[in-house]
Design an enzyme around this catalytic site. Structure first.
Site, PDB file in Angstrom:
ATOM      1  N   GLU A   1       5.850 -12.221   0.666  1.00  7.49           N
ATOM      2  CA  GLU A   1       6.043 -11.262  -0.427  1.00  7.49           C
ATOM      3  C   GLU A   1       7.244 -10.390  -0.086  1.00  7.49           C
ATOM      4  O   GLU A   1       7.149  -9.471   0.714  1.00  7.49           O
ATOM      5  CB  GLU A   1       4.794 -10.392  -0.572  1.00  7.49           C
ATOM      6  CG  GLU A   1       3.501 -11.162  -0.724  1.00  7.49           C
ATOM      7  CD  GLU A   1       2.287 -10.364  -0.258  1.00  7.49           C
ATOM      8  OE1 GLU A   1       2.193  -9.169  -0.568  1.00  7.49           O
ATOM      9  OE2 GLU A   1       1.434 -10.925   0.432  1.00  7.49           O
TER      10      GLU A   1
ATOM     11  N   HIS B   1      -0.869  -2.668  -4.633  1.00  9.74           N
ATOM     12  CA  HIS B   1      -0.330  -3.603  -5.630  1.00  9.74           C
ATOM     13  C   HIS B   1      -0.337  -3.050  -7.058  1.00  9.74           C
ATOM     14  O   HIS B   1      -0.680  -3.753  -8.006  1.00  9.74           O
ATOM     15  CB  HIS B   1      -1.103  -4.923  -5.589  1.00  9.74           C
ATOM     16  CG  HIS B   1      -0.909  -5.713  -4.324  1.00  9.74           C
ATOM     17  ND1 HIS B   1       0.223  -5.646  -3.556  1.00  9.74           N
ATOM     18  CD2 HIS B   1      -1.739  -6.602  -3.682  1.00  9.74           C
ATOM     19  CE1 HIS B   1       0.106  -6.458  -2.513  1.00  9.74           C
ATOM     20  NE2 HIS B   1      -1.075  -7.034  -2.546  1.00  9.74           N
TER      21      HIS B   1
ATOM     22  N   ARG C   1       0.801  -1.235   0.000  1.00 11.17           N
ATOM     23  CA  ARG C   1       0.000   0.000   0.000  1.00 11.17           C
ATOM     24  C   ARG C   1       0.833   1.283   0.000  1.00 11.17           C
ATOM     25  O   ARG C   1       1.893   1.340   0.620  1.00 11.17           O
ATOM     26  CB  ARG C   1      -0.923  -0.005   1.228  1.00 11.17           C
ATOM     27  CG  ARG C   1      -2.007  -1.054   1.094  1.00 11.17           C
ATOM     28  CD  ARG C   1      -2.860  -1.208   2.329  1.00 11.17           C
ATOM     29  NE  ARG C   1      -3.954  -2.139   2.047  1.00 11.17           N
ATOM     30  CZ  ARG C   1      -3.844  -3.475   2.090  1.00 11.17           C
ATOM     31  NH1 ARG C   1      -2.704  -4.049   2.423  1.00 11.17           N
ATOM     32  NH2 ARG C   1      -4.867  -4.240   1.785  1.00 11.17           N
TER      33      ARG C   1
ATOM     34  N   HIS D   1       3.623 -12.877  -5.474  1.00 10.64           N
ATOM     35  CA  HIS D   1       2.505 -12.957  -4.534  1.00 10.64           C
ATOM     36  C   HIS D   1       1.901 -14.364  -4.430  1.00 10.64           C
ATOM     37  O   HIS D   1       0.685 -14.503  -4.256  1.00 10.64           O
ATOM     38  CB  HIS D   1       1.442 -11.926  -4.955  1.00 10.64           C
ATOM     39  CG  HIS D   1       0.542 -11.468  -3.852  1.00 10.64           C
ATOM     40  ND1 HIS D   1      -0.367 -12.304  -3.234  1.00 10.64           N
ATOM     41  CD2 HIS D   1       0.425 -10.276  -3.243  1.00 10.64           C
ATOM     42  CE1 HIS D   1      -1.017 -11.627  -2.311  1.00 10.64           C
ATOM     43  NE2 HIS D   1      -0.562 -10.389  -2.292  1.00 10.64           N
ATOM     44  N   SER D   2       2.716 -15.400  -4.521  1.00 10.80           N
ATOM     45  CA  SER D   2       2.160 -16.761  -4.400  1.00 10.80           C
ATOM     46  C   SER D   2       1.690 -17.056  -2.982  1.00 10.80           C
ATOM     47  O   SER D   2       2.273 -16.601  -2.012  1.00 10.80           O
ATOM     48  CB  SER D   2       3.213 -17.800  -4.791  1.00 10.80           C
ATOM     49  OG  SER D   2       3.346 -17.817  -6.186  1.00 10.80           O
ATOM     50  N   TYR D   3       0.615 -17.843  -2.927  1.00 12.04           N
ATOM     51  CA  TYR D   3       0.114 -18.375  -1.658  1.00 12.04           C
ATOM     52  C   TYR D   3       0.579 -19.825  -1.605  1.00 12.04           C
ATOM     53  O   TYR D   3       0.236 -20.619  -2.498  1.00 12.04           O
ATOM     54  CB  TYR D   3      -1.410 -18.397  -1.627  1.00 12.04           C
ATOM     55  CG  TYR D   3      -2.106 -17.067  -1.594  1.00 12.04           C
ATOM     56  CD1 TYR D   3      -1.987 -16.150  -2.641  1.00 12.04           C
ATOM     57  CD2 TYR D   3      -2.943 -16.733  -0.532  1.00 12.04           C
ATOM     58  CE1 TYR D   3      -2.663 -14.940  -2.606  1.00 12.04           C
ATOM     59  CE2 TYR D   3      -3.628 -15.530  -0.499  1.00 12.04           C
ATOM     60  CZ  TYR D   3      -3.481 -14.640  -1.539  1.00 12.04           C
ATOM     61  OH  TYR D   3      -4.157 -13.443  -1.515  1.00 12.04           O
TER      62      TYR D   3
HETATM   63  C1  GAL Z   1      -1.735  -8.898   0.332  1.00 15.59           C
HETATM   64  C2  GAL Z   1      -2.111  -7.740   1.199  1.00 15.59           C
HETATM   65  C3  GAL Z   1      -3.496  -8.010   1.735  1.00 15.59           C
HETATM   66  C4  GAL Z   1      -4.468  -8.208   0.601  1.00 15.59           C
HETATM   67  C5  GAL Z   1      -3.931  -9.278  -0.338  1.00 15.59           C
HETATM   68  C6  GAL Z   1      -4.772  -9.432  -1.580  1.00 15.59           C
HETATM   69  O1  GAL Z   1      -0.456  -8.697  -0.177  1.00 15.59           O
HETATM   70  O2  GAL Z   1      -1.172  -7.570   2.229  1.00 15.59           O
HETATM   71  O3  GAL Z   1      -3.926  -6.976   2.592  1.00 15.59           O
HETATM   72  O4  GAL Z   1      -4.657  -6.995  -0.079  1.00 15.59           O
HETATM   73  O5  GAL Z   1      -2.641  -8.984  -0.743  1.00 15.59           O
HETATM   74  O6  GAL Z   1      -6.046  -9.875  -1.271  1.00 15.59           O
END
Ligand code: GAL
Length: 356
Positions: free
Chosen positions: A320, A107, A82, A180-182
Site C-alpha cells: 500500500e 483507512h 492509522r 489496498h489489493s492483496y
Molecule cells: C492494513 C493495515 C492492517 C489492517 C488491514 C485491514 O492496511 O495495515 O493493520 O488494518 O489493513 O484488515
C-alpha cells in the site's frame, strides 16, 4: 488504441447502481467496480502462459458490502492507515475523526472511500484502456475538513496496472489515498505467499506500538527480519520473535523508501516480488515516500474468497503506497496536507512480467 474497455451492471448499494469495468490489454486483464473503486480481479500469465487471478476478493458485491474489513482491492482514504486517537490539528484547528480501528482512525473511517459508490467514465490515454473514477467527499465526512474531489484513474498499460490519483479541496485538509489489493502471484486462494521472494528498497520502517500506532521512531532494517534490501522469501524470517513481528502478526509496517533527495517525488521501483513456481513477477513503481507491507495477519480463515477457498493468515500480501501513518501529527514525516488552489497528483504502478 490497443486494448479494450467494457462495462456492465454489477448490482446496487443503497439504491445506487454499481458498475463493473473490465480492461484488457496485451496479456493483462482487470475488473474494477465503482463501489469502493475496488479492483475485483487481475489476470496475469505465468511462465507457461497460463493466466491466474492474482488478487484476493469476495465472490459477490453483497460480500464486499457486508464484510470488506480487510479492504480487499479497495482505494482507501481520505487517510489510509492509522491516525493516533483519530485526532490532528491543522492551522491551529483541532479535528476529531471517527475512531474505527480500536482507539485510532483507520483507512478513512467507518465509511471511507472504500465503502462509497464512485462515478465512472472511460478515460482517454495513449497508454492503454482506462477508467476514471471520481468521488466527492463532502466537508466533515468522517470528521475531515473541506470538500475533497478525488479522481483515481486505472490504466492498463502494456505491462502494468497504473493508478493515477488527482485531488483538490475547498479548504485545508489531509489526504493519503492508497490501493489496498492483496496479491498472491501463484493465484488467489492457492495458499500462502511465504515462498514468494521480495525485494524492498527500504532501509527503515515506521516502528509501531501494540495498537499499531507509530512510536515516532524510524527503525533500521539492518540485522532484522525487516531487511528485504536483497531479494529473499517473505516467510524466511516471519516466525522470528522480533517484537515488531509479534505486534504485526507478521509484517504490517510502513517501509520508508530509500530515495536520493534528487529523486524526491519521481517514480522508482520500490519493490519486486517473484513467485518461483509460476514465474510471475510484480514490480511496484511509485512516487510515494513509503509503502505498508502487510502479510494479511488479520485473515483468520473466516472469509471465503472469490474462487471459493478460505483465506488464512499469509494468503496474500499488500503493498500500500502512501505517506507514513500518523503523518498529520508528526511534522517530521512527509506532509499529507492539501490546500485549496493546489492539486495533489500521484502515481503507482503494478507491473507484471515472468522470470525464467
Ligand atoms: C492494513 C493495515 C492492517 C489492517 C488491514 C485491514 O492496511 O495495515 O493493520 O488494518 O489493513 O484488515
Amino acid at each position: 488504441m490497443a486494448g479494450t474497455v467494457a462495462r456492465d451492471a454489477f448490482g446496487e448499494v443503497d439504491g445506487q447502481a454499481v458498475e463493473r469495468w473490465t480492461l484488457a490489454h496485451g496479456d493483462l486483464r482487470v475488473a474494477v467496480m465503482t463501489y469502493g473503486a475496488i479492483l475485483l480481479r487481475l489476470d496475469a500469465p505465468g511462465r507457461d502462459g497460463e493466466k491466474a487471478n492474482v488478487v484476493l476478493g469476495f465472490p459477490t458485491l453483497a460480500d464486499y458490502v457486508a464484510g470488506n474489513d480487510p479492504y480487499f482491492g479497495a482505494v482507501a482514504g481520505r487517510f489510509a492507515n492509522r491516525i493516533t486517537d483519530g485526532r490532528f490539528s491543522l492551522d491551529g484547528q483541532d479535528y476529531q475523526l471517527t475512531r474505527n480501528g480500536g482507539a485510532h482512525h483507520l483507512h478513512g473511517g467507518a465509511r471511507g472511500f472504500d465503502k462509497r459508490v464512485w462515478a465512472a467514465a472511460e478515460a482517454t490515454s495513449g497508454d492503454g484502456p482506462a477508467v476514471r473514477l471520481v468521488y466527492r467527499s463532502p466537508d466533515d465526512e468522517e470528521g475531515y475538513p473541506g470538500a475533497l474531489d478525488l479522481t483515481v484513474t486505472y490504466t492498463l498499460t502494456g505491462d502494468a496496472l497504473r493508478l493515477d490519483y488527482e485531488a483538490t479541496t475547498d479548504a485545508p485538509t489531509i489526504l493519503n489515498p492508497t490501493q489496498h489489493s492483496y496479491f498472491n502471484l501463484a493465484g488467489e486462494g492457492s495458499g500462502d505467499v511465504l515462498g514468494h521472494r521480495l525485494r524492498l528498497a527500504a532501509g527503515r520502517f515506521v516502528e509501531v506500538d501494540a495498537a499499531l500506532s507509530p512510536t515516532g521512531r524510524l527503525a533500521q532494517v539492518e540485522g532484522t527480519p525487516f531487511d528485504f534490501r536483497e531479494s529473499r522469501p517473505i516467510g524466511g524470517r516471519i516466525r522470528e520473535a522480533h517484537p515488531q513481528i509479534v505486534i504485526g502478526r507478521g509484517y504490517d509496517h510502513c517501509f520508508v523508501f530509500d530515495r536520493p533527495a534528487s529523486a524526491d517525488r519521481s517514480i522508482l521501483i520500490g519493490a519486486r516480488v517473484e513467485e518461483p513456481g509460476s514465474g510471475r513477477v510484480l514490480d511496484l513503481r511509485t512516487d510515494r515516500p513509503g509503502v505498508q507491507f502487510y502479510t494479511g495477519g488479520f485473515l483468520d480463515a473466516t472469509l471465503v474468497g472469490s474462487g471459493g477457498r478460505v483465506y488464512r493468515q499469509g494468503d496474500g500480501f499488500c503493498l500500500e503506497t502512501q505517506t507514513f501513518p500518523d503523518a498529520p501529527n508528526r511534522p517530521e514525516f512527509p506532509s499529507p496536507v492539501l490546500r485549496p488552489g493546489k492539486t495533489f497528483r500521484s502515481r503507482t504502478e503494478f507491473a507484471f512480467s515472468v522470470s525464467g
